[in-house]
Structure formats: structure tokens, C-alpha cells
Design an enzyme around this catalytic site. Structure first.
Site, PDB file in Angstrom:
ATOM      1  CG  ASN A 153      31.889  39.114  34.762  1.00 52.96           C
ATOM      2  OD1 ASN A 153      31.537  39.857  34.057  1.00 52.96           O
ATOM      3  ND2 ASN A 153      32.952  38.574  34.977  1.00 52.96           N
TER       4      ASN A 153
ATOM      5  CG  HIS B  70      33.446  42.313  31.312  1.00 55.75           C
ATOM      6  ND1 HIS B  70      33.370  42.049  30.144  1.00 55.75           N
ATOM      7  CD2 HIS B  70      34.343  41.312  32.018  1.00 55.75           C
ATOM      8  CE1 HIS B  70      34.158  41.266  29.501  1.00 55.75           C
ATOM      9  NE2 HIS B  70      34.480  40.793  30.533  1.00 55.75           N
TER      10      HIS B  70
ATOM     11  CG  HIS C  91      39.351  42.805  37.577  1.00 56.41           C
ATOM     12  ND1 HIS C  91      38.430  41.719  38.616  1.00 56.41           N
ATOM     13  CD2 HIS C  91      38.988  42.495  36.458  1.00 56.41           C
ATOM     14  CE1 HIS C  91      37.393  41.462  37.755  1.00 56.41           C
ATOM     15  NE2 HIS C  91      37.955  41.766  36.493  1.00 56.41           N
TER      16      HIS C  91
ATOM     17  CG  HIS D  12      35.040  33.930  36.858  1.00 55.30           C
ATOM     18  ND1 HIS D  12      33.885  33.915  36.298  1.00 55.30           N
ATOM     19  CD2 HIS D  12      35.259  35.064  36.967  1.00 55.30           C
ATOM     20  CE1 HIS D  12      33.495  35.067  35.736  1.00 55.30           C
ATOM     21  NE2 HIS D  12      34.277  35.844  36.342  1.00 55.30           N
TER      22      HIS D  12
HETATM   23 FE   LIG Z   1      36.900  40.707  34.597  1.00 59.02          FE
END
Ligand SMILES: [Fe+2]
Length: 263
Positions: A31, A59, A146, A173
Site C-alpha cells: 500500500n 492489492h 498476508h 497495519h
Molecule cells: Fe493487504
């Protein structure tokens, strides 16, 4: 996470590489580009700052140029179980660290609470570890799991215990405080946390996510928070002969979180 996270890596990593005599650095970059995926340019920036390997995530291809970029840059790897069929890039790779030592890095996506049903990460990781034994074909092995659920991450840690040098989670995060070496010599932390501004909601400017939580109504786009980032991660030492972890420390440098790291 966004510009603040990229800046923290750029400003701190060269110094940490030196001070902590790091032989091999993996950065999860998924990200780093405006909070959504990773562009080729930004991947290059992370590699230039001292990353030996950049992993992606769910992502992986939000920035479309990554589809092309990853095919020409083997130091970037995407999740091993991202999709069926033709996916650009690779889900694992053996790298050469300083002194010619071999390091396996693989990334897998979990299945619990993820936005779509990815393939079974356990069988995918099992296959890679079987063909790349720690202390044999590679001197160290790193699994980036992940996913959202700490339970699934811990499950992966124990699944790889005795076979990988490090299993570390990414994606939420938020760093977890369960840093440990598992009984079989695999270093583990459920989540490494982000390199990003913690005066935020998981790295995003807090007004819009708070509005959506409080009122249920979206009004604007999410944008990454731009205050000083904390560089979060883990520091691991391994035995070259066995591939076992001998030390793991939580790392937090700069920004709002309390400091930690190797002494
Ligand atoms: Fe992710």
C-alpha cells in the site's frame, strides 16, 4: 503506507542496514502508493533505499503498471496463491544475501475475513518449504503471511515451525506484541505493523473512516495520513547452519509509537 511510509523507509533503512548490520531486508510494499497497491516507480524507490525483496499482497495489482513491472523485476514478489491461471510475477524466490547465503522468501494470502476466497495458503506454503529445506538448500527462509485474522497467522506460524526461519504477518497495519521464537526455531510475530502515520485509521487520514464508522455514510475518498511515520517491523538473527532463528525483536522507529529495536 503512502508517502509518509515511503519517506520513513527511505530515511531510516540505509542507516538501520548499517547500524544493525542487516544482511537481508524484506519490505512489504503493497500500500505504498497512495494507500492502494504499489507502482513500479515506488517499488524501485523501496529497492533503492535498501530492500532486497519487496512483497505485495491482496492489492498487488491495484496499480496497473505493476503487472508489467513485476515481470522485469524479480526482487518484487506477489502472493503465491493470488489467483488461478496467468498471474504475472512469482510467489516465492530464492535470493542471494551478503556472503552468498541463500534466502527463500514466499508470500501467501490468508482466507479468513479476506475480500475474496483465495486458494489454500497452507498447501501452497507447504510445497515451497518442502522443496527448499532450511539448513539445506537455503540458509534462511521467510514466510510473509498476508491476512486479516491473527488466528490464521498463528496457525501458519505453527504450521511452518521447524521449517521456516521466520513467519511474519502483514496486511492489518497494526503490530502485534506476540514476538517469539516458536519451539521448532521459527521466529514469529502475528503482524509486523505498518511503516506509516499512526495518527490515522490504519494509515488513512482519520476523518473519512471515522465518518463512515459513526454515520454509515461515505462522503469522500480515503487518503493516506501524512504525519511522521513509524517504521515498524521485525529484526531476526538466524543460524546459517540450521536456518533456525536465534533472536527476534520488534522494531518501531520514529513517529508516534513507542520506540523499540535491537540494542
Ligand atoms: Fe493487504
Amino acid at each position: 503506507m503512502g508517502r509518509a511510509g515511503r519517506a520513513a523507509v527511505k530515511e531510516n533503512l540505509p542507516r538501520l542496514r548499517d547500524e544493525w548490520r542487516l544482511d537481508f531486508v524484506v519490505v512489504n510494499g503493497e500500500n505504498a502508493s497512495n494507500g492502494m497497491g504499489l507502482s513500479g516507480d515506488h517499488a524501485k524507490g523501496l529497492l533503492d533505499a535498501g530492500a532486497d525483496c519487496v512483497t505485495l499482497g491482496d492489492h498487488a495489482f491495484d496499480q496497473k503498471d505493476m503487472m508489467q513491472f513485476i515481470q522485469n523485476e524479480p526482487r518484487v514478489i506477489r502472493p503465491i496463491n493470488f489467483a488461478h491461471g496467468d498471474v504475472p510475477g512469482k510467489g516465492f524466490r530464492v535470493f542471494e544475501a551478503r556472503g552468498g547465503r541463500k534466502v527463500l522468501v514466499a508470500q501467501a494470502l490468508g482466507q479468513v475475513f479476506m475480500k475474496r476466497a483465495f486458494d489454500d495458503p497452507f498447501s501452497a506454503v507447504d510445497q515451497v518449504l518442502r522443496t527448499h529445506p532450511r539448513g539445506g538448500m537455503v540458509q534462511a527462509s521467510i514466510i510473509d503471511i498476508h491476512c486479516e485474522a491473527t488466528s490464521e497467522k498463528m496457525g501458519m506460524g505453527h504450521f511452518c515451525d521447524g521449517r521456516a526461519s521466520l513467519v511474519v504477518g502483514t496486511h492489518t497495519h497494526v503490530p502485534t506484541a506476540d514476538t517469539q521464537i516458536l519451539p521448532g526455531g521459527t521466529a514469529f510475530q502475528s503482524d509486523a505493523g505498518m511503516c506509516g502515520d499512526y495518527n490515522s485509521v490504519i494509515g488513512m487520514e482519520k476523518a473519512e473512516p471515522m465518518r463512515r464508522f459513526v454515520t454509515g455514510m461515505p462522503k469522500a475518498r480515503f487518503t493516506p495520513a501524512l504525519g511522521e511515520a513509524t517504521l515498524s517491523g521485525v529484526y531476526v538473527e538466524t543460524d546459517d547452519r540450521t536456518g533456525q532463528a536465534t533472536r527476534i525483536e520488534m522494531v518501531r522507529q520514529g513517529g508516534r509509537l513507542s520506540q523499540s529495536g535491537p540494542i
